[in-house]
Design an enzyme around this catalytic site. Structure first.
Site, PDB file in Angstrom:
ATOM      1  N   ARG A   1       0.830  -1.211   0.000  1.00  0.00           N
ATOM      2  CA  ARG A   1       0.000   0.000   0.000  1.00  0.00           C
ATOM      3  C   ARG A   1       0.860   1.254   0.000  1.00  0.00           C
ATOM      4  NH1 ARG A   1      -5.253  -1.751   3.835  1.00  0.00           N
ATOM      5  NH2 ARG A   1      -6.200  -2.939   2.142  1.00  0.00           N
TER       6      ARG A   1
ATOM      7  N   TRP B   1      -6.227  -0.849  -6.760  1.00  0.00           N
ATOM      8  CA  TRP B   1      -5.645  -2.081  -6.224  1.00  0.00           C
ATOM      9  C   TRP B   1      -5.044  -1.901  -4.821  1.00  0.00           C
ATOM     10  CZ3 TRP B   1      -1.327  -3.366 -10.398  1.00  0.00           C
ATOM     11  CH2 TRP B   1      -0.315  -2.431 -10.319  1.00  0.00           C
ATOM     12  N   GLU B   2      -4.680  -3.011  -4.229  1.00  0.00           N
ATOM     13  CA  GLU B   2      -4.194  -3.025  -2.828  1.00  0.00           C
ATOM     14  C   GLU B   2      -5.230  -2.449  -1.871  1.00  0.00           C
ATOM     15  OE1 GLU B   2      -1.726  -4.784  -2.624  1.00  0.00           O
ATOM     16  OE2 GLU B   2      -0.828  -4.582  -4.608  1.00  0.00           O
ATOM     17  N   GLY B   3      -6.507  -2.680  -2.173  1.00  0.00           N
ATOM     18  CA  GLY B   3      -7.584  -2.102  -1.374  1.00  0.00           C
ATOM     19  C   GLY B   3      -7.958  -0.759  -1.963  1.00  0.00           C
TER      20      GLY B   3
END
Lengths: 600, 600
Positions: free
Chosen positions: B305, B448-450
């Protein structure tokens, strides 16, 4: 995978309840357009857009254009779709009956534009350009030019372009180099290179009629020396009314000296040819007066600017419809306030406040722009009213609203497509689901027909002071009256109060811009973009308050209650940005202009 | 056409003047990294990025990937570039010396990340993933796994992935269906389908080591039943330390039961394979404890993140550099305050306040993020400090800052690339000039990555109350102290006062979120995104005030005076959005949650 339903009910609400559209067009020679007839036309067009244009949209994006030996081939299916529209008479709808049209009022045409943009933005630009050329020719051409070109441009049998930009001159047209040399026969020979010419070359139509700005050898410097010429791809076969005696027979029906030397590879609108056009001693005819090309070009340009604004709405709408459909299906996580659907492994994502925030922001942006779009459409019709007062007011308001619609709608369209992509997560980024194409396609709308920065300067530096401030007064009078009328209606307080505050703020900011701007144009230019966005918010707030005024009277109707809910989302979530905009406008220009250029 | 210069001077300023980077890493086993050594490393890496990675960036975008019979072929030149980086030891730099690395501190690695992202975002993701897997294996693997995998992962000879998402489960990992069946030999057999797996299959490396989350047959429901498995593309040839006696000889060095059944067609990062991965009775090894997969996965995820946040900066920076270069060359119109360059037909567009507004907003966004990135890098190192207090503080701050960096940097990166495109007008939309690729590439970073919405929820719903509010106090103590220290310095007033106001606002909003959120989680969730953005602004305001504090002492230096000018642009142009955000946070959730779902 992409789905789309034309927003008929939204337009019926706006036409019949929010605005008195049918009343407004009476007296402008449009009596035959009653609600039933309009519904029929809208639905027919909606069907054409959904069934013919939409299936080609993704093909056009994927396949793109073929450029070979100066010729551009449209993607599979585009030529047939275009011809189908031409034959059905769709593209001529707004034109005069004597040119094959049905004289459809602008207000309905504007609505129909939205459907075409949603379903195929790349192709939707072509008729917009053709109609712009049609208007110029019928408005300012000689009778011979009108006879020869108007009907074919109206139907879309021939297409049109607007040739302004040159490699070194985009925003600054005063420095163009294209030359037009007068000939003894009354024609001109045009030579120069134009870039970024949308639909400059393609195989949709038999002929392409270019509107080219150029300078004659002894023209004054800058934009005051620009003239406008009609330069067709193919020269006329016969010149019926004798206005072109000098055109030698060997040129008749011949290919004019125009070639396309390449097309741009762009981020989006892959099915829209963006051409480099070389005019090499091409035969052209003057449109209007010599050295009066800029105002004429702006007639067309202003119409295209409004159409460009609608692109923001059209792509925002189809992006919204698809991300909403996704959100209804997609199940992730649980409602934070308690499981909603225990039988399933997860609730649908509409239970999440942040997902609702995104979707409703998108929806409300679209709905507000649509309402303003209808009002602008009405004003376009009223510009042709026989009542001079109506006409004057309409012209003033259109002058004022054009940069706002162009800039604010397209800014919002870019934001909305991004928001809708975000709702869909990884799927939104994948081509399969369509929204990423809308995100790419809509982005050009902030750039072409004058960048949004130019729109803001046009608004702040010209339109608000134009006509001794009358443009603005034509807006403010009814707006202030509306606020006054609603002051004592308790259900209107939540909408009317912030509108009132915002309008007061707008008045103060306008005063600031004008007073500071007189002493230092940098102040005005530094705040212009934020001022334009502030103004856009006020216009949408006005639209929302108008819609709310109608809807508070319909407590029984789901549709109307949802519109009230939309109005709330606007005033609570979107409108507060005006507070920040007021601060940045007031912050002035010094921190920008004093920044050491070498250290940028 | 694309140009790029690594921002060395910016990092030197941050390392040496704004932060005491070299002091901060002393005592964490990094004494050998002095300024000269770091400069050498940075320049070497900058050269690799500029000369090897950058020329491939446009090729990768245009050519894309080839998928055939389960295999993915990288675009021309990518394999060679990767191998060159592996052989030079670049990718191992941050890893332990015993695994072939040089133990480079995170703070420098973060800076180097920026260069790689700027020059080739698609490829820059690969080492980030490999290092995430390296960290998990070295931190939680058995000695046998460490011995077998760590060195090869460190150098990049083998690559890694993170396999979380399934077709029905992205954000909501509690509902994954991938199964892991324990075997008598201590291994597991993993079966399931994972989608959106970045670098799931490619020809860069001999082996790909997947980190897969799955559930054992008797695992608890939801995320508490998730375990983490190492599942390599190729099974080990020999298992040196005897930990894998059970693995039958015929499996050794064999292809594991893993196949890639397709890659996604995406809007951007065309050179980054996004794979559908099928695990079919694949041999896997448990990492860490059974049913403890989520915290481990989050160790890797949190690092990714932060790396994703840097993508916003990296693409914002290269977009800025190119649009600035364009603006310096491009001549359109005249300075409104008077002609600047009478010899030319027009002035360059830097004379226009609106162009400066755009470029300076972009620049200042980049500079602020870069400063915060350096601080975060220092904290990553301090998480490994032997001083427990330093370690505790660093962990708390990283927990708090991770969602802010991820969401705010990527939001700004998307805005910055768009702004830079706008500066370039039509050219910005054409592929030839590069910026449109950055605009497309950076957009995935918000997803992406949350998704950024998830980041905001993580911040508002978890991180601010975590550790009984200690995360937040570790930030607030020094921040309030800083404000106090600068209160009486006149030159600091223009920065310190708005920072002070903003921090007070943040405290009030935090109280509101927590108190309201306890009673109604919808309130908290509805305001989370705007709260996260507000917080991001405060962090950047803090960075700008810190930088200003240094620069007011250098009235003689052009560099430092420009930084002060940047700080002014931040506080006057960007920071005022906090006022609007405060209003939307306070507007709550009702207008969102009460919206009739059927009418959306």
């Amino acid at each position: 995978m992409v789905e789309y339903t034309p927003p008929y009910a939204e337009y019926e609400f706006l036409f019949n309840e929010v605005f008195d559209v049918y009343d407004s067009i009476s007296g402008i020679d449009h009596e035959e357009f009653d609600a039933d007839f309009v519904r029929m036309i809208m639905e027919g067009w909606g069907e054409y857009c959904t069934e013919v244009l939409l299936p080609l949209n993704e093909i056009g994006d994927r396949e793109g254009l073929t450029f070979k030996a100066g010729e551009v081939t449209m993607p599979t299916g585009f030529v047939d779709a275009w011809k189908e529209g031409v034959e059905a008479g769709w593209y001529a709808a707004i034109c005069k009956p004597e040119h094959g049209g049905m004289g459809l009022p602008h207000v309905f045409r504007n609505a129909m534009d939205e459907f075409a943009i949603s379903t195929n933005m790349a192709l939707s630009v072509v008729p917009a350009l053709g109609l712009g050329v049609y208007d110029l020719v019928t408005g300012h051409g000689t009778n011979e030019l009108i006879d020869h070109y108007s009907a074919n441009l109206a139907t879309g049998l021939w297409c049109g372009t607007m040739c302004l930009t040159e490699p070194h001159a985009g925003t600054d047209l005063g420095i163009i180099r294209t030359k037009a040399i007068p000939q003894d026969d009354g024609t001109y020979r045009v030579t120069g290179t134009k870039i970024f010419i949308t639909a400059g070359e393609h195989d949709l139509s038999d002929n392409i009629v270019h509107m080219v700005i150029a300078k004659t050898p002894d023209a004054p410097e800058g934009t005051r020396g620009i003239s406008l010429f009609l330069v067709p791809k193919f020269l006329p076969k016969e010149w019926e009314s004798g206005g072109l005696e000098g055109l030698s027979q060997e040129l008749a029906d011949a290919r004019n000296g125009i070639s396309c030397s390449g097309i741009e590879h762009k981020m989006g609108i892959h099915a829209s040819p963006t051409c480099v056009m070389n005019f090499d001693d091409s035969v052209g005819w003057l449109i209007g007066e010599l050295n009066n090309g800029m105002p004429l070009m702006f007639e067309m340009m202003n119409r295209e600017r409004l159409a460009t604004g609608m692109m923001g709405l059209g792509l925002g709408e189809i992006a919204y419809q698809n991300s909403l459909a996704w959100a209804r299906d997609r199940r992730q996580g649980r409602d934070l306030a308690g499981v909603r659907d225990p039988a399933a492994a997860a609730d649908n994502i509409l239970v999440h406040p942040d997902v609702r925030r995104m979707l409703l922001t998108a929806k409300v942006n679209n709905e507000g722009c649509r309402a303003l779009g209808v009002w602008v459409g009405m004003l376009l019709d009223q510009m042709h009213s026989e009542d001079e007062k109506v006409q004057e007011r309409a012209k003033a308001l259109i002058a004022l609203l054009t940069p706002i619609v162009k800039a604010h709608f397209t800014d919002l369209g870019c934001e909305t497509t991004s928001t809708c992509m975000q709702v869909m997560g990884g799927a939104g980024y994948c081509s399969e689901f369509g929204v990423e194409q809308f995100y790419r396609d809509v982005r050009i709308s902030k750039i072409w027909e004058g960048t949004n920065g130019i729109q803001a300067l046009d608004l702040a530096g010209r339109k608000i002071t134009q006509n001794l401030g009358r443009n603005l007064r034509f807006l403010m009078w009814p707006l202030v009256e509306f606020i006054e009328e609603n002051r004592d209606i308790p259900e209107m307080a939540e909408f009317n109060k912030p509108l009132h505050q915002g309008v007061r703020g707008l008045q103060q900011l306008t005063l600031l811009m004008v007073s500071q701007g007189m002493g230092n144009p940098h102040f005005l230019a530094a705040g212009a973009t934020d001022y334009c966005r502030y103004f856009g918010n006020i216009m949408l707030a006005y639209m929302w308050a108008k819609m709310a005024r109608v809807c508070i009277q319909r407590p029984d109707s789901e549709f109307h209650q949802a519109k009230l809910a939309s109005a709330r989302v606007f005033f609570k979530r979107i409108y507060p940005e005006t507070v920040a905009l007021a601060a940045t406008i007031q912050s002035g220009h010094k921190h920008l202009m004093e920044y050491p250029e070498a250290m940028m």
